[in-house]
Design a protein around this motif. Structure first.
Motif, PDB file in Angstrom:
ATOM      1  N   PHE A 174     -30.209 -14.566   2.623  1.00 23.54           N
ATOM      2  CA  PHE A 174     -29.447 -15.696   3.153  1.00 23.54           C
ATOM      3  C   PHE A 174     -27.962 -15.535   2.840  1.00 23.54           C
ATOM      4  CE2 PHE A 174     -33.670 -17.227   1.901  1.00 23.54           C
ATOM      5  CZ  PHE A 174     -34.135 -17.685   3.134  1.00 23.54           C
ATOM      6  N   ALA A 175     -27.129 -15.978   3.776  1.00 23.32           N
ATOM      7  CA  ALA A 175     -25.682 -15.993   3.542  1.00 23.32           C
ATOM      8  C   ALA A 175     -25.048 -17.215   4.190  1.00 23.32           C
ATOM      9  CB  ALA A 175     -25.037 -14.714   4.069  1.00 23.32           C
ATOM     10  N   GLY A 176     -25.829 -18.276   4.308  1.00 19.31           N
ATOM     11  CA  GLY A 176     -25.290 -19.536   4.803  1.00 19.31           C
ATOM     12  C   GLY A 176     -24.370 -20.179   3.787  1.00 19.31           C
ATOM     13  N   PRO A 177     -23.628 -21.210   4.172  1.00 13.70           N
ATOM     14  CA  PRO A 177     -22.613 -21.783   3.290  1.00 13.70           C
ATOM     15  C   PRO A 177     -23.158 -22.466   2.035  1.00 13.70           C
ATOM     16  CG  PRO A 177     -22.822 -23.074   5.299  1.00 13.70           C
ATOM     17  CD  PRO A 177     -23.616 -21.835   5.507  1.00 13.70           C
ATOM     18  N   ARG A 178     -24.460 -22.674   1.939  1.00 10.73           N
ATOM     19  CA  ARG A 178     -25.023 -23.252   0.712  1.00 10.73           C
ATOM     20  C   ARG A 178     -25.857 -22.247  -0.066  1.00 10.73           C
ATOM     21  NH1 ARG A 178     -21.390 -25.513   1.482  1.00 10.73           N
ATOM     22  NH2 ARG A 178     -21.011 -27.707   1.927  1.00 10.73           N
ATOM     23  N   SER A 179     -25.853 -21.001   0.379  1.00 11.48           N
ATOM     24  CA  SER A 179     -26.486 -19.943  -0.411  1.00 11.48           C
ATOM     25  C   SER A 179     -25.488 -19.442  -1.455  1.00 11.48           C
ATOM     26  CB  SER A 179     -26.926 -18.788   0.486  1.00 11.48           C
ATOM     27  OG  SER A 179     -25.803 -18.118   1.030  1.00 11.48           O
ATOM     28  N   GLU A 180     -25.979 -18.698  -2.424  1.00  7.32           N
ATOM     29  CA  GLU A 180     -25.102 -18.213  -3.503  1.00  7.32           C
ATOM     30  C   GLU A 180     -23.924 -17.420  -2.952  1.00  7.32           C
ATOM     31  OE1 GLU A 180     -25.298 -15.324  -7.483  1.00  7.32           O
ATOM     32  OE2 GLU A 180     -27.033 -15.491  -6.146  1.00  7.32           O
ATOM     33  N   TRP A 181     -24.212 -16.380  -2.167  1.00  7.83           N
ATOM     34  CA  TRP A 181     -23.133 -15.512  -1.704  1.00  7.83           C
ATOM     35  C   TRP A 181     -22.440 -16.061  -0.470  1.00  7.83           C
ATOM     36  CZ3 TRP A 181     -20.753 -12.262  -4.604  1.00  7.83           C
ATOM     37  CH2 TRP A 181     -21.417 -11.766  -5.747  1.00  7.83           C
ATOM     38  N   GLY A 182     -23.142 -16.831   0.334  1.00  6.60           N
ATOM     39  CA  GLY A 182     -22.496 -17.452   1.478  1.00  6.60           C
ATOM     40  C   GLY A 182     -21.444 -18.466   1.059  1.00  6.60           C
ATOM     41  N   ALA A 183     -21.741 -19.241   0.016  1.00  3.03           N
ATOM     42  CA  ALA A 183     -20.773 -20.219  -0.476  1.00  3.03           C
ATOM     43  C   ALA A 183     -19.516 -19.529  -0.987  1.00  3.03           C
ATOM     44  CB  ALA A 183     -21.409 -21.064  -1.580  1.00  3.03           C
ATOM     45  N   ARG A 184     -19.697 -18.428  -1.702  1.00  3.24           N
ATOM     46  CA  ARG A 184     -18.537 -17.687  -2.206  1.00  3.24           C
ATOM     47  C   ARG A 184     -17.737 -17.081  -1.056  1.00  3.24           C
ATOM     48  NH1 ARG A 184     -21.745 -14.580  -7.178  1.00  3.24           N
ATOM     49  NH2 ARG A 184     -22.193 -16.488  -8.379  1.00  3.24           N
ATOM     50  N   LEU A 185     -18.457 -16.542  -0.077  1.00  2.00           N
ATOM     51  CA  LEU A 185     -17.791 -15.992   1.100  1.00  2.00           C
ATOM     52  C   LEU A 185     -16.988 -17.064   1.820  1.00  2.00           C
ATOM     53  CD1 LEU A 185     -17.417 -13.795   3.334  1.00  2.00           C
ATOM     54  CD2 LEU A 185     -19.580 -14.610   4.296  1.00  2.00           C
ATOM     55  N   ALA A 186     -17.589 -18.236   2.003  1.00  4.33           N
ATOM     56  CA  ALA A 186     -16.908 -19.316   2.716  1.00  4.33           C
ATOM     57  C   ALA A 186     -15.617 -19.723   2.013  1.00  4.33           C
ATOM     58  CB  ALA A 186     -17.839 -20.516   2.852  1.00  4.33           C
ATOM     59  N   ARG A 187     -15.674 -19.874   0.694  1.00  2.00           N
ATOM     60  CA  ARG A 187     -14.469 -20.279  -0.032  1.00  2.00           C
ATOM     61  C   ARG A 187     -13.387 -19.209   0.041  1.00  2.00           C
ATOM     62  NH1 ARG A 187     -18.547 -22.575  -3.559  1.00  2.00           N
ATOM     63  NH2 ARG A 187     -18.590 -20.643  -4.795  1.00  2.00           N
ATOM     64  N   ALA A 188     -13.790 -17.939  -0.068  1.00  2.00           N
ATOM     65  CA  ALA A 188     -12.800 -16.861   0.008  1.00  2.00           C
ATOM     66  C   ALA A 188     -12.161 -16.802   1.395  1.00  2.00           C
ATOM     67  CB  ALA A 188     -13.458 -15.524  -0.332  1.00  2.00           C
ATOM     68  N   VAL A 189     -12.965 -16.892   2.447  1.00  2.01           N
ATOM     69  CA  VAL A 189     -12.424 -16.846   3.810  1.00  2.01           C
ATOM     70  C   VAL A 189     -11.526 -18.046   4.067  1.00  2.01           C
ATOM     71  CG1 VAL A 189     -13.028 -17.007   6.255  1.00  2.01           C
ATOM     72  CG2 VAL A 189     -14.281 -15.438   4.766  1.00  2.01           C
ATOM     73  N   HIS A 190     -11.957 -19.217   3.646  1.00  3.88           N
ATOM     74  CA  HIS A 190     -11.159 -20.429   3.849  1.00  3.88           C
ATOM     75  C   HIS A 190      -9.768 -20.282   3.249  1.00  3.88           C
ATOM     76  CE1 HIS A 190      -9.869 -24.583   2.692  1.00  3.88           C
ATOM     77  NE2 HIS A 190     -10.262 -24.835   3.926  1.00  3.88           N
ATOM     78  N   ARG A 191      -9.704 -19.780   2.024  1.00  5.13           N
ATOM     79  CA  ARG A 191      -8.402 -19.630   1.369  1.00  5.13           C
ATOM     80  C   ARG A 191      -7.588 -18.503   1.994  1.00  5.13           C
ATOM     81  NH1 ARG A 191     -11.475 -20.852  -3.469  1.00  5.13           N
ATOM     82  NH2 ARG A 191     -11.544 -18.657  -4.043  1.00  5.13           N
ATOM     83  N   ALA A 192      -8.245 -17.410   2.375  1.00  3.07           N
ATOM     84  CA  ALA A 192      -7.516 -16.284   2.970  1.00  3.07           C
ATOM     85  C   ALA A 192      -6.913 -16.664   4.311  1.00  3.07           C
ATOM     86  CB  ALA A 192      -8.451 -15.083   3.131  1.00  3.07           C
ATOM     87  N   VAL A 193      -7.675 -17.361   5.153  1.00  4.59           N
ATOM     88  CA  VAL A 193      -7.137 -17.795   6.449  1.00  4.59           C
ATOM     89  C   VAL A 193      -5.996 -18.777   6.242  1.00  4.59           C
ATOM     90  CG1 VAL A 193      -7.645 -19.055   8.575  1.00  4.59           C
ATOM     91  CG2 VAL A 193      -9.268 -17.341   7.708  1.00  4.59           C
ATOM     92  N   GLY A 194      -6.185 -19.713   5.325  1.00  3.56           N
ATOM     93  CA  GLY A 194      -5.116 -20.671   5.055  1.00  3.56           C
ATOM     94  C   GLY A 194      -3.833 -19.990   4.609  1.00  3.56           C
ATOM     95  N   ALA A 195      -3.963 -18.948   3.782  1.00  3.76           N
ATOM     96  CA  ALA A 195      -2.781 -18.230   3.306  1.00  3.76           C
ATOM     97  C   ALA A 195      -2.148 -17.390   4.406  1.00  3.76           C
ATOM     98  CB  ALA A 195      -3.165 -17.332   2.131  1.00  3.76           C
ATOM     99  N   ALA A 196      -2.923 -16.967   5.404  1.00  5.84           N
ATOM    100  CA  ALA A 196      -2.402 -16.111   6.465  1.00  5.84           C
ATOM    101  C   ALA A 196      -1.708 -16.876   7.577  1.00  5.84           C
ATOM    102  CB  ALA A 196      -3.530 -15.277   7.063  1.00  5.84           C
ATOM    103  N   LEU A 197      -1.993 -18.168   7.707  1.00  6.93           N
ATOM    104  CA  LEU A 197      -1.448 -18.942   8.811  1.00  6.93           C
ATOM    105  C   LEU A 197       0.076 -19.040   8.707  1.00  6.93           C
ATOM    106  CD1 LEU A 197      -4.051 -21.828   8.974  1.00  6.93           C
ATOM    107  CD2 LEU A 197      -3.700 -20.013  10.675  1.00  6.93           C
ATOM    108  N   PRO A 198       0.767 -18.876   9.817  1.00  5.38           N
ATOM    109  CA  PRO A 198       2.239 -19.024   9.773  1.00  5.38           C
ATOM    110  C   PRO A 198       2.628 -20.430   9.399  1.00  5.38           C
ATOM    111  CG  PRO A 198       1.454 -18.876  12.037  1.00  5.38           C
ATOM    112  CD  PRO A 198       0.277 -18.575  11.164  1.00  5.38           C
ATOM    113  N   THR A 199       3.775 -20.549   8.751  1.00  7.51           N
ATOM    114  CA  THR A 199       4.221 -21.872   8.282  1.00  7.51           C
ATOM    115  C   THR A 199       4.587 -22.786   9.431  1.00  7.51           C
ATOM    116  OG1 THR A 199       6.450 -20.972   8.017  1.00  7.51           O
ATOM    117  CG2 THR A 199       5.017 -20.971   6.088  1.00  7.51           C
ATOM    118  N   SER A 200       4.932 -22.214  10.576  1.00  7.66           N
ATOM    119  CA  SER A 200       5.224 -23.017  11.765  1.00  7.66           C
ATOM    120  C   SER A 200       4.519 -22.388  12.944  1.00  7.66           C
ATOM    121  CB  SER A 200       6.728 -23.104  12.036  1.00  7.66           C
ATOM    122  OG  SER A 200       7.269 -21.822  12.256  1.00  7.66           O
ATOM    123  N   SER A 201       4.027 -23.181  13.856  1.00  4.91           N
ATOM    124  CA  SER A 201       3.278 -22.664  14.990  1.00  4.91           C
ATOM    125  C   SER A 201       3.516 -23.523  16.219  1.00  4.91           C
ATOM    126  CB  SER A 201       1.787 -22.609  14.649  1.00  4.91           C
ATOM    127  OG  SER A 201       1.335 -23.888  14.266  1.00  4.91           O
TER     128      SER A 201
END
Length: 228
Positions: free
Chosen positions: A201-228
């Protein structure tokens, strides 16, 4: 031929540690990120080069010029990877965004790197059919790595989880979209070995899915341009 710049060596060792490549193409100085973990990895990807589920040895996320018109993107990406020294089968993604302005994050062993070009964005379920024709190559590209083995079903589940986390990051940033027409994702997991658990399992409430979701969420947020 792309010039290789050494990756940062500050801080703890990273699982997902790409090299920064630069080249001049179509009169522009363009960037790319090449992660070459070598053998022992299975990857699932929607990428134009090396998509699907298979053993892969590298991932290239290449910036291309605005107004990109080549009709052989897979061949183009493969050539860029070979010129940078990548060997064996790999995954190639492209974007018009400056990939040197990427975001990255980690959570409990899961790691993610994202690049974000969002000038052409919208909702996945559009109210009417969109015009035909090639979409501009501005994308949200996500590359993630997990230090565990996943079943085929869990790899597909990981793509779903990463995509949900991407959309959450976009909404948290106040953007009125679920992504761009050309978003791509690649999730890498260790190849199964005898005596080592293969996670089902790798859904958002599985052990590794939850970790993946948090990492992706923060990485995308950091990559977004400050103005769009």
């Amino acid at each position: 031929m792309p010039a290789l710049l050494p990756p940062s060596r500050t801080g703890a060792a990273r699982l997902l540690d790409p090299r920064h490549l630069t080249r001049v193409e179509d009169g522009e100085r363009l960037h790319a990120l090449l992660w070459s973990p070598g053998p022992g990895w299975r990857m699932v990807s929607s990428a134009v080069l090396g998509g699907g589920i298979a053993e892969r040895a590298w991932v290239l996320n290449a910036q291309v010029a605005h107004g990109y018109r080549r009709t052989d993107p897979a061949r183009h990406l493969a050539g860029l990877a070979r010129a940078a020294g990548a060997r064996g089968p790999g995954v190639g993604l492209m974007t018009a965004a400056d990939v040197s302005a990427h975001g990255r994050a980690h959570d409990g062993g899961a790691e993610a790197l994202a690049t974000a070009g969002i000038s052409v964005r919208g909702w996945a379920a559009a109210p009417q059919e969109c015009a035909t024709g090639a979409a501009l190559p501005g994308t949200v590209n996500i590359v993630a790595a997990l230090p565990v083995a996943l079943s085929d079903a869990a790899l597909v589940n990981a793509v779903m989880t990463a995509t949900e986390a991407k959309v959450q990051a976009l909404l948290d940033a106040g953007l009125d979209c679920s992504g761009t027409p050309t978003d791509a994702v690649c999730v890498a997991a260790r190849s199964p070995r005898e005596g080592v658990e293969v996670h089902a399992f790798a859904g958002p409430r599985s052990e590794w899915g939850a970790r993946l979701a948090r990492a992706v969420h923060r990485a995308v947020g950091a990559a977004l341009p400050t103005s769009s």
